[in-house]
Write a protein that holds these residues in place. Sequence first.
Motif, PDB file in Angstrom:
ATOM      1  N   GLY A 159       0.815  -1.213   0.000  1.00 29.04           N
ATOM      2  CA  GLY A 159       0.000   0.000   0.000  1.00 29.04           C
ATOM      3  C   GLY A 159       0.847   1.261   0.000  1.00 29.04           C
ATOM      4  N   TYR A 160       1.718   1.363   0.990  1.00 30.45           N
ATOM      5  CA  TYR A 160       2.603   2.529   1.058  1.00 30.45           C
ATOM      6  C   TYR A 160       3.733   2.421   0.043  1.00 30.45           C
ATOM      7  N   GLY A 161       4.300   1.235  -0.111  1.00 31.23           N
ATOM      8  CA  GLY A 161       5.469   1.086  -0.980  1.00 31.23           C
ATOM      9  C   GLY A 161       5.180   1.318  -2.440  1.00 31.23           C
ATOM     10  N   TYR A 162       4.198   0.614  -2.973  1.00 33.62           N
ATOM     11  CA  TYR A 162       3.920   0.732  -4.412  1.00 33.62           C
ATOM     12  C   TYR A 162       2.987   1.893  -4.729  1.00 33.62           C
ATOM     13  N   VAL A 163       1.954   2.083  -3.910  1.00 31.69           N
ATOM     14  CA  VAL A 163       0.919   3.075  -4.256  1.00 31.69           C
ATOM     15  C   VAL A 163       1.267   4.458  -3.714  1.00 31.69           C
ATOM     16  N   TYR A 164       1.363   4.605  -2.404  1.00 35.09           N
ATOM     17  CA  TYR A 164       1.489   5.934  -1.811  1.00 35.09           C
ATOM     18  C   TYR A 164       2.865   6.572  -1.978  1.00 35.09           C
ATOM     19  N   ALA A 165       3.928   5.792  -1.899  1.00 35.62           N
ATOM     20  CA  ALA A 165       5.277   6.367  -1.871  1.00 35.62           C
ATOM     21  C   ALA A 165       5.761   6.851  -3.229  1.00 35.62           C
ATOM     22  N   PHE A 166       4.978   6.648  -4.277  1.00 34.14           N
ATOM     23  CA  PHE A 166       5.299   7.257  -5.575  1.00 34.14           C
ATOM     24  C   PHE A 166       4.887   8.719  -5.488  1.00 34.14           C
ATOM     25  N   LEU A 167       5.869   9.625  -5.457  1.00 35.72           N
ATOM     26  CA  LEU A 167       5.621  11.037  -5.168  1.00 35.72           C
ATOM     27  C   LEU A 167       6.024  11.958  -6.324  1.00 35.72           C
ATOM     28  N   GLU A 168       6.212  11.397  -7.500  1.00 31.68           N
ATOM     29  CA  GLU A 168       6.653  12.203  -8.635  1.00 31.68           C
ATOM     30  C   GLU A 168       5.519  12.977  -9.291  1.00 31.68           C
ATOM     31  N   VAL A 169       4.280  12.604  -9.014  1.00 30.99           N
ATOM     32  CA  VAL A 169       3.120  13.328  -9.551  1.00 30.99           C
ATOM     33  C   VAL A 169       2.348  13.989  -8.421  1.00 30.99           C
ATOM     34  N   THR A 170       1.892  13.192  -7.475  1.00 29.37           N
ATOM     35  CA  THR A 170       1.259  13.735  -6.273  1.00 29.37           C
ATOM     36  C   THR A 170       2.290  13.701  -5.150  1.00 29.37           C
ATOM     37  N   SER A 171       2.555  14.850  -4.577  1.00 30.05           N
ATOM     38  CA  SER A 171       3.592  14.993  -3.565  1.00 30.05           C
ATOM     39  C   SER A 171       3.193  14.298  -2.268  1.00 30.05           C
ATOM     40  N   ALA A 172       4.080  14.372  -1.280  1.00 31.83           N
ATOM     41  CA  ALA A 172       3.791  13.765   0.019  1.00 31.83           C
ATOM     42  C   ALA A 172       2.534  14.368   0.629  1.00 31.83           C
ATOM     43  N   LYS A 173       2.425  15.689   0.615  1.00 35.63           N
ATOM     44  CA  LYS A 173       1.234  16.300   1.221  1.00 35.63           C
ATOM     45  C   LYS A 173      -0.007  16.022   0.380  1.00 35.63           C
ATOM     46  N   GLU A 174       0.123  15.993  -0.946  1.00 36.36           N
ATOM     47  CA  GLU A 174      -1.024  15.706  -1.802  1.00 36.36           C
ATOM     48  C   GLU A 174      -1.504  14.267  -1.625  1.00 36.36           C
ATOM     49  N   THR A 175      -0.583  13.362  -1.330  1.00 37.85           N
ATOM     50  CA  THR A 175      -0.968  11.989  -1.033  1.00 37.85           C
ATOM     51  C   THR A 175      -1.768  11.943   0.263  1.00 37.85           C
ATOM     52  N   SER A 176      -1.362  12.725   1.248  1.00 36.02           N
ATOM     53  CA  SER A 176      -2.159  12.838   2.471  1.00 36.02           C
ATOM     54  C   SER A 176      -3.540  13.416   2.161  1.00 36.02           C
ATOM     55  N   PHE A 177      -3.592  14.406   1.274  1.00 32.75           N
ATOM     56  CA  PHE A 177      -4.890  14.983   0.889  1.00 32.75           C
ATOM     57  C   PHE A 177      -5.782  13.932   0.237  1.00 32.75           C
ATOM     58  N   ALA A 178      -5.174  13.057  -0.569  1.00 23.15           N
ATOM     59  CA  ALA A 178      -5.939  11.981  -1.204  1.00 23.15           C
ATOM     60  C   ALA A 178      -6.561  11.077  -0.143  1.00 23.15           C
ATOM     61  N   MET A 179      -5.788  10.773   0.893  1.00 20.43           N
ATOM     62  CA  MET A 179      -6.299   9.920   1.963  1.00 20.43           C
ATOM     63  C   MET A 179      -7.442  10.600   2.697  1.00 20.43           C
ATOM     64  N   ILE A 180      -7.257  11.871   3.065  1.00 14.70           N
ATOM     65  CA  ILE A 180      -8.296  12.605   3.792  1.00 14.70           C
ATOM     66  C   ILE A 180      -9.573  12.688   2.960  1.00 14.70           C
ATOM     67  N   SER A 181      -9.431  13.021   1.690  1.00 14.26           N
ATOM     68  CA  SER A 181     -10.593  13.191   0.825  1.00 14.26           C
ATOM     69  C   SER A 181     -11.373  11.894   0.664  1.00 14.26           C
ATOM     70  N   ALA A 182     -10.685  10.765   0.680  1.00  8.40           N
ATOM     71  CA  ALA A 182     -11.357   9.470   0.579  1.00  8.40           C
ATOM     72  C   ALA A 182     -11.952   9.036   1.914  1.00  8.40           C
ATOM     73  N   LEU A 183     -11.268   9.333   3.000  1.00 10.22           N
ATOM     74  CA  LEU A 183     -11.692   8.834   4.308  1.00 10.22           C
ATOM     75  C   LEU A 183     -12.971   9.479   4.814  1.00 10.22           C
ATOM     76  N   ILE A 184     -13.208  10.743   4.466  1.00 12.17           N
ATOM     77  CA  ILE A 184     -14.363  11.445   5.029  1.00 12.17           C
ATOM     78  C   ILE A 184     -15.670  10.784   4.604  1.00 12.17           C
TER      79      ILE A 184
END
Length: 234
Positions: A159-184
């Motif tokens: 989950g983190y290794g293949y999906v989330y840790a790819f940061l060349e398009v969506t940055s670290a903070k944008e990846t967190s935003f993706a999580m927040i936006s889905a979790l709500i």
Amino acid sequence: MADFATPEFLDELKSLYPAPSNYVDGDWFLAAGIAFSSSNCPDGVPHVLRYALEDLDKLPGTSDEDRRLLVRKMRDGIFKSGMISGYPKAINALATLYEATPEVLRDTEPLRDPSRSKEEIAAAGQAYFDSTYGDTATTVQPMLRSIYPDLEHFTTKLGYGYVYAFLEVTSAKETSFAMISALIANDTPRQVEWHLTGAIRNGATVEEVRAVREIALRIAVKAGISLKHEVPNI
């Protein structure tokens, strides 16, 4: 049907996010696209894309690379959000996004390097997990391992290794935003709270995090999601 995804509603959502110096860094469209997906309103995603591209085209000097990056951010954010909201929702959202994307802005090859070793992927996943959870990683990761060892292995390595840790398009903070936006829309306050704080650790401002939370919440409410729990704030 996301018939509420009107220009007026999208104006409202955009106004919630702090105005960036570079439009493509204004993550309101990323949060909105993911929130429509996680709220099971995939038909709202093309409205966000068209609105954002039209906005971008009003700016002088906009290039196809700018447009491509905007589309890629939405695409990668929705892909990442599938880990939380479920890939059936992400597939439906990505399909509507694809149909609305001009052909010149579509990708035909994977962005993630398929030749990376499992050791590299695992190391990247652990690094991003630690970045997101900070000091709490030492309690969260053992908790995942104790409730089901396979879950901890999957979470950090895949989950983190293949999906989330790819940061060349969506940055670290944008990846967190993706999580927040889905979790709500998932109505899972414990995890929302984790990732509101994780977004700060990954470089977001409090104002940005609150904006992403509010964007996702307004879309979920409009979509008729019945939230049984209060949504945490930061």
